[in-house]
Design an enzyme around this catalytic site. Structure first.
Site, PDB file in Angstrom:
ATOM      1  CE  LYS A  31       8.441   0.272  -0.242  1.00 34.36           C
ATOM      2  NZ  LYS A  31       7.395   0.139  -0.929  1.00 34.36           N
ATOM      3  CB  THR A  32       8.021  -0.949  -5.701  1.00 32.96           C
ATOM      4  OG1 THR A  32       7.686  -0.065  -4.565  1.00 32.96           O
ATOM      5  CG2 THR A  32       6.822  -1.064  -6.380  1.00 32.96           C
ATOM      6  CG  ASP A 219       4.476  -1.825  -1.178  1.00 32.36           C
ATOM      7  OD1 ASP A 219       5.375  -1.943  -0.548  1.00 32.36           O
ATOM      8  OD2 ASP A 219       4.225  -0.707  -1.934  1.00 32.36           O
ATOM      9  CD  GLU A 220       5.489   1.636   1.787  1.00 32.28           C
ATOM     10  OE1 GLU A 220       6.398   1.677   2.818  1.00 32.28           O
ATOM     11  OE2 GLU A 220       6.281   2.290   0.639  1.00 32.28           O
ATOM     12  CD  GLN A 250      12.094   3.794   4.342  1.00 31.77           C
ATOM     13  OE1 GLN A 250      11.762   4.756   3.666  1.00 31.77           O
ATOM     14  NE2 GLN A 250      12.455   2.707   3.653  1.00 31.77           N
ATOM     15  NE  ARG A 552      13.117   9.138   1.343  1.00 32.15           N
ATOM     16  CZ  ARG A 552      12.791   7.932   1.296  1.00 32.15           C
ATOM     17  NH1 ARG A 552      12.321   7.405   0.075  1.00 32.15           N
ATOM     18  NH2 ARG A 552      13.389   6.988   1.988  1.00 32.15           N
TER      19      ARG A 552
END
Length: 595
Positions: A31-32, A219-220, A250, A552
């Site tokens: 995504k980043t 973002d996020e 998340q 993770r």
């Protein structure tokens, strides 16, 4: 080219035209990278001036990473980076804007920004002036949290007054705001809330910044609170050139007032929004992805997605039952040592900071290097040191350093009487002495009144009590504690460059990844936490925490528990999970039937 090496879905997101765009990005889906490429693409292909772009992240680290990536992409495209976009956090954007607009709130540009400690001291000053009668003992930390809620949820007087004791809370809030204005200061919440209220109340100011920022990227987005949500929605205006990226699965920061419903409702806010799903995971093996996906599918409120990966290798997820906390920590220590010897990165994750006590103890004893992130070592935490000082004084009445510490914490008169009583308690078991001190000085209430994170501190006290209960002698207990010191063994706390296993809470692990992930304490009452057991939305948040922990892992994921297993373990698919028991556990102690 900006879009080189992107997959088809990522390219769709990057090349999307004007208007609202929702990028639903599953864990490990890049995504980043996609958001950064879209920012650069707007400059290189849409010919948007960098200064007309506002890119918002949630951490300074993420902002710095995005700045570097954008600069590299623009240089590769031979585009100028002199007229760059604003890339930063909500709070850094707010601080910059308020340097110009602060006079609307009675401040001057040289205003101070108060941190939590500054705010706490101010609240202690105003409580006697605003809280009536017996309620004057109201905890400053609790009042501070209520004021944060007013600001983060952009509540009006009517909204506050409708609550129990709302009028009194509003009076305290207004007194606090007056004091902040007189001291020419903003607190951390103000950096977003004041900008949002400016946009709500001042059309001229709103137009000024709409004319400046033509494109907004966030973002996020699943983690935005009401104030942040309103800020970007107002700024985007009717043109709606807003791109948001995130993953509702998340969203784990409800305690910071984040509301993932803002993410789920994006298409209601922007009916013509384009939605792109990023579902290819580049991080984890298919066993990990399938297990995590099966778990999160049990949540009701979400935007479903189908994660997949080309990484077909790897072993199933391991779920291991242990005889107790110490046995679990010993196993984790052994696995971490072997993985580190193979040159693998190791992440050890847990629900609460209090859980680090047993892990630190065993890692130090076994000489396994570790880095502790986001917290002091267990025995360095204030509340633990306070209570250990009382134990040391009970064991050694001549310990003036411990007595000095008690005098600084409590009133001198109370400390003197406490000293006499502790001397009489010298032969009692350590847990008995600790319980006596806690009750004598009402220590739990003190924590609640003094600290915003009092629940974490209470967890630490309870963990100290639990561990102390395994000893019959104060001297034996204190010796054990004294010998558990990481700096005596070459172990280093987390400084970002430490070599060793990385220990941290699941909240801190978001955005990180490791070759091997070991999750400790996947027990009912820990994960999900006992404070969440009576509300469906809280259980869903805990399940998202478990999902974050699992995703993770790159190659190996080991879920550990002792006692009563977490309900989440029963939600994992048998095809991707291998259940087994630690050799330390007797058959009649097992909770899970193994085939």
């Amino acid at each position: 080219m900006v879009i080189d090496d992107l997959n088809e879905k990522q390219k769709q997101a990057v090349e999307s035209g004007d208007g609202p765009l929702l990028i639903v990005a599953g864990a490990g889906s890049g995504k980043t990278r996609t958001l950064t490429a879209r920012l650069a693409y707007l400059i290189t292909h849409h010919k948007v001036r960098g200064s007309h772009i506002l890119a918002i992240t949630f951490t300074n680290k993420a902002a710095d990473e995005m700045k570097k990536r954008v600069a590299l992409l623009l240089r590769a495209h031979k585009s100028s980076v002199d007229d760059g976009p604003f890339v930063g956090t909500f709070h850094s954007f707010g601080a910059r804007l308020l340097r110009t607009e602060c006079r609307a709130f009675g401040r001057t540009p040289n205003f101070s920004i108060y941190d939590d400690d500054d705010r706490l001291r101010l609240l202690k000053k105003i409580i006697p002036q605003t809280i009536e009668g017996s309620k004057k003992r109201t905890a400053a930390a609790l009042l501070g949290k209520s004021i944060s809620r007013i600001k983060n949820e952009v509540l009006s007087r009517d909204g506050v007054s409708a609550q129990k004791d709302g009028d009194e809370l509003w009076s305290a809030f207004m007194r606090y705001e007056k004091e902040m204005q007189q001291q020419n200061a903003f607190d951390f919440d103000d950096l977003v809330e004041k900008v949002t209220r400016l946009f709500l109340q001042n059309p001229t100011a709103l137009k000024k910044y709409r004319d400046r920022y033509h494109y907004i990227l966030v973002d996020e987005y699943q983690d935005v609170n009401t104030a942040q949500y309103l800020l970007v929605k107002l700024l985007a205006g009717e043109k709606g050139n807003i791109t948001v990226v995130g993953d509702d699965q998340q969203s784990i920061y409800k305690f910071r007032f984040s509301d993932f419903r803002n993410f789920l409702n994006f298409e209601k806010d922007w009916p013509h929004a384009r939605v792109v799903f990023l579902e290819q995971n580049y991080r984890s093996t298919h066993h990990i992805i399938n297990a995590a996906s099966a778990l999160i599918a049990h949540n009701t409120f979400q935007k479903p997605k189908k994660l997949w990966t080309e990484k077909k290798e790897g072993s199933p997820v391991s779920v291991i039952e242990h005889g107790g906390e110490y046995e679990e920590a010993s196993y984790i220590s052994d696995v971490a040592r072997a993985a580190l010897a193979d040159g693998k990165s190791v992440g050890i994750l847990y629900r609460t900071n209090a859980q680090s006590r047993a892990l630190e103890q065993v890692f130090v004893e076994n000489q396994v290097s570790y880095a502790l992130f986001g917290a002091l070592s267990f025995y360095e935490r204030k509340e633990v040191k306070d209570l250990l000082a009382a134990l040391r004084l009970a064991h050694n009445p001549h310990d003036e350093m411990s007595f000095d510490r008690l005098q600084k914490i409590f009133f001198k008169r109370l400390s003197a009487s406490l000293r006499e009583e502790l001397v009489l308690q010298g032969e009692s078991p350590p847990a008995v002495v600790l319980a006596f001190v806690i009750n004598k000085v009402d220590y739990m209430s003190r924590l609640q009144k003094e600290y915003n994170n009092y629940l974490d501190r209470i967890d630490n006290v309870q963990e100290l009590l639990r561990f102390a209960a395994t000893f019959s002698s104060i001297g034996e207990f204190l010796e054990k504690v004294s010998l558990t010191h990481p700096f005596d063994t070459g172990v280093r706390k987390g400084d970002g460059n430490s070599v060793g296993a990385h220990m941290m809470t699941i909240h801190l692990a978001k955005g990180l990844e490791f070759d091997v992930v070991l999750v400790a304490g996947v027990n009912e009452g820990l994960l999900p936490h006992q404070r969440s057991l009576f509300a469906a939305d809280e259980i869903e948040e805990e399940r998202r925490l478990m999902y974050v922990a699992m995703t993770r892992a790159r190659g190996e994921l080991i879920l550990n528990f002792y006692g009563v297993p977490s309900r989440f373990l029963a939600e994992l698919p048998g095809d991707n999970v291998f259940f087994r028991i630690d050799s330390s556990l007797d058959d009649d102690e097992r909770y899970i039937e193994y085939s």
